[in-house]
Design a protein around this motif. Structure first.
Motif, mmCIF file in Angstrom:
data_model
loop_
_atom_site.group_PDB
_atom_site.id
_atom_site.type_symbol
_atom_site.label_atom_id
_atom_site.label_comp_id
_atom_site.label_asym_id
_atom_site.label_seq_id
_atom_site.Cartn_x
_atom_site.Cartn_y
_atom_site.Cartn_z
ATOM 1 N N VAL A 129 0.330 5.555 0.624
ATOM 2 C CA VAL A 129 -0.596 6.761 0.952
ATOM 3 C C VAL A 129 0.075 7.940 0.527
ATOM 4 C CG1 VAL A 129 -2.053 7.692 2.655
ATOM 5 C CG2 VAL A 129 -1.678 5.204 2.755
ATOM 6 N N THR A 148 -4.736 6.388 -1.585
ATOM 7 C CA THR A 148 -3.845 5.192 -1.573
ATOM 8 C C THR A 148 -3.764 4.487 -2.954
ATOM 9 O OG1 THR A 148 -4.549 4.949 0.797
ATOM 10 C CG2 THR A 148 -3.721 3.172 -0.415
ATOM 11 N N SER A 206 0.767 -1.167 0.099
ATOM 12 C CA SER A 206 -0.004 0.058 -0.090
ATOM 13 C C SER A 206 0.875 1.289 -0.015
ATOM 14 C CB SER A 206 -0.804 -0.040 1.291
ATOM 15 O OG SER A 206 -1.731 -1.149 1.250
#
Length: 112
Positions: A23, A77, A21
């Motif tokens: 962000v 994201t 991930s």
């Protein structure tokens, strides 16, 4: 100020899966193209995949069919789903808010 932070790396066995991930802070995420790159020890940083603000994707040939990049603009994201991992996928994986905002990287190690 734009800040990019990756997470989700770790140790996985060959054939396994991981989801990374990334962000990105700031209010430009929804209009920005994002990308994942990787750098293995002793090698140059290489493209993994990119995704435009509209969701169009591009992959390096060696990742096609195994890796999937996606994004959630509501969460700022971008994700990288990695399947059928191989030892040669071992590298530090970097997220970039194109063209120039890099994260610090997250280590992915594929080993038995």
């Amino acid at each position: 100020q734009v800040r990019v932070v990756e997470s989700g790396g770790g140790l996985v066995q060959p054939g396994g899966s991981l989801r990374l991930s990334c962000v990105a802070s700031g209010n430009i995420f929804s209009i920005a193209a994002m990308g994942w790159y990787r750098q293995a020890p002793g090698k140059q940083r290489e493209l993994v995949a990119t995704i435009t603000s509209g969701g169009n994707t591009n992959y390096a040939d060696s990742m096609k069919g195994r890796f999937t990049i996606s994004r959630d603009n509501a969460k700022n994201t971008v994700y990288l789903q990695m399947n059928s991992l191989k030892p040669e996928d071992t590298a530090v994986y970097y997220c970039i808010l194109l063209p120039r905002y890099w994260g610090q990287g997250t280590q992915v190690t594929v080993s038995s």
